[in-house]
Write a protein that holds these residues in place. Structure first.
Motif, PDB file in Angstrom:
ATOM      1  N   THR A 100      -8.398 -16.010  23.947  1.00 52.42           N
ATOM      2  CA  THR A 100      -8.743 -14.869  23.366  1.00 52.42           C
ATOM      3  C   THR A 100      -8.114 -14.644  22.147  1.00 52.42           C
ATOM      4  O   THR A 100      -9.575 -13.587  20.781  1.00 52.42           O
ATOM      5  CB  THR A 100      -7.859 -13.172  24.018  1.00 52.42           C
ATOM      6  OG1 THR A 100      -8.900 -13.450  25.418  1.00 52.42           O
ATOM      7  CG2 THR A 100      -8.506 -12.532  23.496  1.00 52.42           C
ATOM      8  N   ASN A 101      -7.180 -15.179  21.565  1.00 53.76           N
ATOM      9  CA  ASN A 101      -6.627 -15.088  20.010  1.00 53.76           C
ATOM     10  C   ASN A 101      -6.685 -16.331  19.689  1.00 53.76           C
ATOM     11  O   ASN A 101      -6.778 -16.549  18.304  1.00 53.76           O
ATOM     12  CB  ASN A 101      -5.545 -15.071  20.228  1.00 53.76           C
ATOM     13  CG  ASN A 101      -4.859 -13.262  21.242  1.00 53.76           C
ATOM     14  OD1 ASN A 101      -5.211 -12.454  20.209  1.00 53.76           O
ATOM     15  ND2 ASN A 101      -4.243 -13.366  22.141  1.00 53.76           N
ATOM     16  N   SER A 102      -7.491 -17.301  19.618  1.00 58.31           N
ATOM     17  CA  SER A 102      -7.562 -18.406  19.092  1.00 58.31           C
ATOM     18  C   SER A 102      -9.275 -18.917  19.269  1.00 58.31           C
ATOM     19  O   SER A 102     -10.412 -18.641  20.394  1.00 58.31           O
ATOM     20  CB  SER A 102      -7.439 -19.819  19.105  1.00 58.31           C
ATOM     21  OG  SER A 102      -5.810 -19.498  18.914  1.00 58.31           O
ATOM     22  N   SER A 103      -9.760 -19.472  17.895  1.00 61.34           N
ATOM     23  CA  SER A 103     -11.752 -19.401  18.460  1.00 61.34           C
ATOM     24  C   SER A 103     -11.613 -20.687  19.934  1.00 61.34           C
ATOM     25  O   SER A 103     -11.100 -22.017  19.514  1.00 61.34           O
ATOM     26  CB  SER A 103     -12.445 -20.047  16.484  1.00 61.34           C
ATOM     27  OG  SER A 103     -12.860 -20.815  16.889  1.00 61.34           O
ATOM     28  N   PRO A 104     -12.439 -20.227  20.535  1.00 58.78           N
ATOM     29  CA  PRO A 104     -12.756 -21.202  21.197  1.00 58.78           C
ATOM     30  C   PRO A 104     -13.620 -22.571  20.558  1.00 58.78           C
ATOM     31  O   PRO A 104     -13.266 -23.897  20.785  1.00 58.78           O
ATOM     32  CB  PRO A 104     -13.595 -20.959  22.396  1.00 58.78           C
ATOM     33  CG  PRO A 104     -14.164 -19.477  21.781  1.00 58.78           C
ATOM     34  CD  PRO A 104     -13.205 -19.181  20.633  1.00 58.78           C
ATOM     35  N   ALA A 140      -3.347 -18.893  29.174  1.00 60.73           N
ATOM     36  CA  ALA A 140      -4.558 -19.583  29.338  1.00 60.73           C
ATOM     37  C   ALA A 140      -5.351 -18.861  28.652  1.00 60.73           C
ATOM     38  O   ALA A 140      -6.292 -18.350  27.410  1.00 60.73           O
ATOM     39  CB  ALA A 140      -5.341 -20.209  30.813  1.00 60.73           C
ATOM     40  N   ARG A 141      -5.782 -17.324  29.576  1.00 55.66           N
ATOM     41  CA  ARG A 141      -6.471 -16.123  28.149  1.00 55.66           C
ATOM     42  C   ARG A 141      -6.006 -15.599  27.327  1.00 55.66           C
ATOM     43  O   ARG A 141      -6.404 -15.793  26.234  1.00 55.66           O
ATOM     44  CB  ARG A 141      -5.836 -14.845  29.811  1.00 55.66           C
ATOM     45  CG  ARG A 141      -7.086 -13.822  29.472  1.00 55.66           C
ATOM     46  CD  ARG A 141      -7.685 -12.222  30.751  1.00 55.66           C
ATOM     47  NE  ARG A 141      -7.818 -13.441  32.008  1.00 55.66           N
ATOM     48  CZ  ARG A 141      -6.669 -13.733  33.135  1.00 55.66           C
ATOM     49  NH1 ARG A 141      -5.403 -13.638  33.030  1.00 55.66           N
ATOM     50  NH2 ARG A 141      -7.424 -14.017  33.932  1.00 55.66           N
ATOM     51  N   ASP A 149     -20.281 -23.729  31.514  1.00 54.12           N
ATOM     52  CA  ASP A 149     -20.140 -22.377  31.529  1.00 54.12           C
ATOM     53  C   ASP A 149     -19.503 -21.556  30.547  1.00 54.12           C
ATOM     54  O   ASP A 149     -18.465 -21.912  30.346  1.00 54.12           O
ATOM     55  CB  ASP A 149     -19.550 -21.386  32.864  1.00 54.12           C
ATOM     56  CG  ASP A 149     -19.993 -20.257  32.888  1.00 54.12           C
ATOM     57  OD1 ASP A 149     -20.309 -18.998  32.210  1.00 54.12           O
ATOM     58  OD2 ASP A 149     -19.376 -19.216  34.562  1.00 54.12           O
ATOM     59  N   ALA A 150     -20.295 -20.629  29.166  1.00 51.84           N
ATOM     60  CA  ALA A 150     -20.315 -19.964  28.722  1.00 51.84           C
ATOM     61  C   ALA A 150     -19.464 -19.004  29.007  1.00 51.84           C
ATOM     62  O   ALA A 150     -18.297 -18.794  27.615  1.00 51.84           O
ATOM     63  CB  ALA A 150     -21.339 -19.352  27.742  1.00 51.84           C
ATOM     64  N   ALA A 151     -18.854 -18.396  30.157  1.00 51.20           N
ATOM     65  CA  ALA A 151     -18.284 -17.301  30.614  1.00 51.20           C
ATOM     66  C   ALA A 151     -16.706 -17.731  30.450  1.00 51.20           C
ATOM     67  O   ALA A 151     -15.577 -17.137  30.493  1.00 51.20           O
ATOM     68  CB  ALA A 151     -18.499 -16.332  31.702  1.00 51.20           C
ATOM     69  N   VAL A 152     -17.008 -19.566  30.378  1.00 49.51           N
ATOM     70  CA  VAL A 152     -15.233 -19.586  31.304  1.00 49.51           C
ATOM     71  C   VAL A 152     -15.338 -20.399  28.877  1.00 49.51           C
ATOM     72  O   VAL A 152     -15.626 -21.232  28.922  1.00 49.51           O
ATOM     73  CB  VAL A 152     -15.365 -21.314  31.868  1.00 49.51           C
ATOM     74  CG1 VAL A 152     -14.131 -21.907  32.366  1.00 49.51           C
ATOM     75  CG2 VAL A 152     -15.524 -20.584  33.323  1.00 49.51           C
ATOM     76  N   ARG A 153     -13.749 -20.270  29.184  1.00 47.75           N
ATOM     77  CA  ARG A 153     -13.048 -20.387  27.992  1.00 47.75           C
ATOM     78  C   ARG A 153     -11.582 -21.623  28.245  1.00 47.75           C
ATOM     79  O   ARG A 153     -11.702 -22.194  27.305  1.00 47.75           O
ATOM     80  CB  ARG A 153     -12.920 -19.729  27.099  1.00 47.75           C
ATOM     81  CG  ARG A 153     -14.163 -18.790  26.565  1.00 47.75           C
ATOM     82  CD  ARG A 153     -13.795 -17.655  25.247  1.00 47.75           C
ATOM     83  NE  ARG A 153     -14.986 -17.564  24.709  1.00 47.75           N
ATOM     84  CZ  ARG A 153     -14.552 -16.160  23.823  1.00 47.75           C
ATOM     85  NH1 ARG A 153     -13.756 -16.287  22.941  1.00 47.75           N
ATOM     86  NH2 ARG A 153     -15.842 -15.764  23.500  1.00 47.75           N
ATOM     87  N   ASP A 162     -12.318 -15.951  36.275  1.00 47.93           N
ATOM     88  CA  ASP A 162     -12.015 -14.373  35.954  1.00 47.93           C
ATOM     89  C   ASP A 162     -11.776 -14.290  34.483  1.00 47.93           C
ATOM     90  O   ASP A 162     -10.091 -15.210  34.337  1.00 47.93           O
ATOM     91  CB  ASP A 162     -10.431 -13.926  37.057  1.00 47.93           C
ATOM     92  CG  ASP A 162     -10.063 -12.513  36.720  1.00 47.93           C
ATOM     93  OD1 ASP A 162     -10.944 -11.805  36.911  1.00 47.93           O
ATOM     94  OD2 ASP A 162      -9.163 -12.028  36.510  1.00 47.93           O
ATOM     95  N   ASP A 163     -12.424 -13.216  34.077  1.00 46.04           N
ATOM     96  CA  ASP A 163     -11.788 -13.161  32.458  1.00 46.04           C
ATOM     97  C   ASP A 163     -11.585 -13.686  32.104  1.00 46.04           C
ATOM     98  O   ASP A 163     -10.879 -14.682  31.139  1.00 46.04           O
ATOM     99  CB  ASP A 163     -10.444 -12.157  33.114  1.00 46.04           C
ATOM    100  CG  ASP A 163     -10.120 -11.518  30.800  1.00 46.04           C
ATOM    101  OD1 ASP A 163     -11.270 -11.367  30.286  1.00 46.04           O
ATOM    102  OD2 ASP A 163      -8.958 -11.204  31.031  1.00 46.04           O
ATOM    103  N   ARG A 164     -13.008 -15.416  32.438  1.00 49.86           N
ATOM    104  CA  ARG A 164     -12.644 -16.245  30.685  1.00 49.86           C
ATOM    105  C   ARG A 164     -11.844 -17.311  31.555  1.00 49.86           C
ATOM    106  O   ARG A 164     -11.695 -18.391  30.892  1.00 49.86           O
ATOM    107  CB  ARG A 164     -12.700 -15.949  29.603  1.00 49.86           C
ATOM    108  CG  ARG A 164     -13.004 -14.589  28.881  1.00 49.86           C
ATOM    109  CD  ARG A 164     -12.870 -14.641  27.447  1.00 49.86           C
ATOM    110  NE  ARG A 164     -13.640 -13.578  26.478  1.00 49.86           N
ATOM    111  CZ  ARG A 164     -13.967 -13.636  25.730  1.00 49.86           C
ATOM    112  NH1 ARG A 164     -12.846 -13.243  24.748  1.00 49.86           N
ATOM    113  NH2 ARG A 164     -13.913 -12.462  24.946  1.00 49.86           N
TER     114      ARG A 164
END
Length: 274
Positions: free
Chosen positions: A214-218, A209-210, A46-50, A11-13
């Motif tokens: 979101t705020n730091s570069s993966p 986690a989100r 999965d590119a959708a998971v960070r 859900d949402d990365r």
């Protein structure tokens, strides 16, 4: 994919892996181990998971190895012969790479943050697994015991190496030799966990986690995580040389360009991880 001993959702990365044997306080089994590793690998690809959050169903996180699997063990036996998963042998010829190919140490090489959301009691093998997560958040009513010494066992699954690095030798020996029950406030003082209220605990961890991814570069997160863990086996000079090389590579990345642009434009970042 259908799992027997875990649940998996995204859900949402943020991917959430839930150890799912609530009637047994999520006691560890070979099936659970294999399924968790498969889920982790799916999340990694999965590119959708960070980020990945690992938690437990019901009122516990993980009570350690399922004691019904241990009760029949005799001298010369291994848990793998009694239903638990056998730790995979290192696949690499490199001694350096082998450090990251053990039962739980593979989590250190994952280029995404792994967070243990310890929602309830945690013991034995559950503690070992959590040591190889990047962060450990603990509900304020949860408790921890290493358990091994009170079962006539030893510090297994890499905990004798990792725990002193997280809390220092004296604290590690205290938790290991006594196998006493430790509370969230003292574990937080040791630096092992960060404590959050029971209410909405998992949602709070998922939110942390989100925000992080979101705020730091993966891309930066993945490189820095590798720097930190590989640095445990490197000299200062070696770690410094790696940092110099990685900084040059960063300048060519999309995330570096976005990092500068969103700062100058005073807007939220839109990192791609590339």
């Amino acid at each position: 994919m259908t799992y027997e001993h875990i649940l998996y959702s995204v859900d949402d990365r943020v991917a959430t892996i839930t150890l799912n044997r609530p009637d047994k306080l999520n006691a560890w089994t070979g099936t659970m181990e294999k399924e968790m590793r498969q889920a982790v690998e799916n999340a990694a690809d999965d590119a959708a998971v960070r980020a990945i959050v690992i938690t437990g169903a019901g009122r516990g996180f993980c009570a350690g190895a399922d004691m019904t699997l241990l009760s029949g063990i005799t001298a010369g036996d291994r848990p793998a012969e009694n239903g638990a998963a056998k730790a995979p042998a290192p696949a690499s010829n490199s001694d350096f790479d082998a450090n990251f190919e053990r039962r739980f140490s593979y989590l250190l090489r994952l280029p995404k943050p792994v967070i243990a959301a310890i929602n309830g009691p945690i013991a034995g093998m559950g503690v070992c697994m959590s040591m190889f997560c990047d962060f450990r958040y603990m509900a304020d009513s949860a408790k921890l015991t290493t358990a091994f010494a009170r079962r006539g066992l030893i510090a297994e699954h890499g905990i004798s190496w990792m725990l002193p690095k997280l809390v220092g030798v004296t604290n590690a020996l205290d938790l290991l030799l006594s196998a006493r029950t430790a509370t969230p406030p003292e574990l937080e003082r040791m630096g092992l966990v960060r404590v959050l209220p029971d209410e909405d605990f998992l949602a709070a961890v998922q939110g942390i986690a989100r925000d992080l991814v979101t705020n730091s570069s993966p891309r930066s997160i993945g490189v820095m995580k590798r720097q930190v863990y590989e640095g445990l086996f490197q000299s200062l000079d070696g770690a410094w040389a790696v940092a110099d090389e990685e900084m040059v590579r960063s300048f060519d990345s999309e995330d570096f360009k976005e990092g500068v642009a969103h700062f100058l434009e005073k807007r939220a970042p839109a990192f791609t991880g590339r």
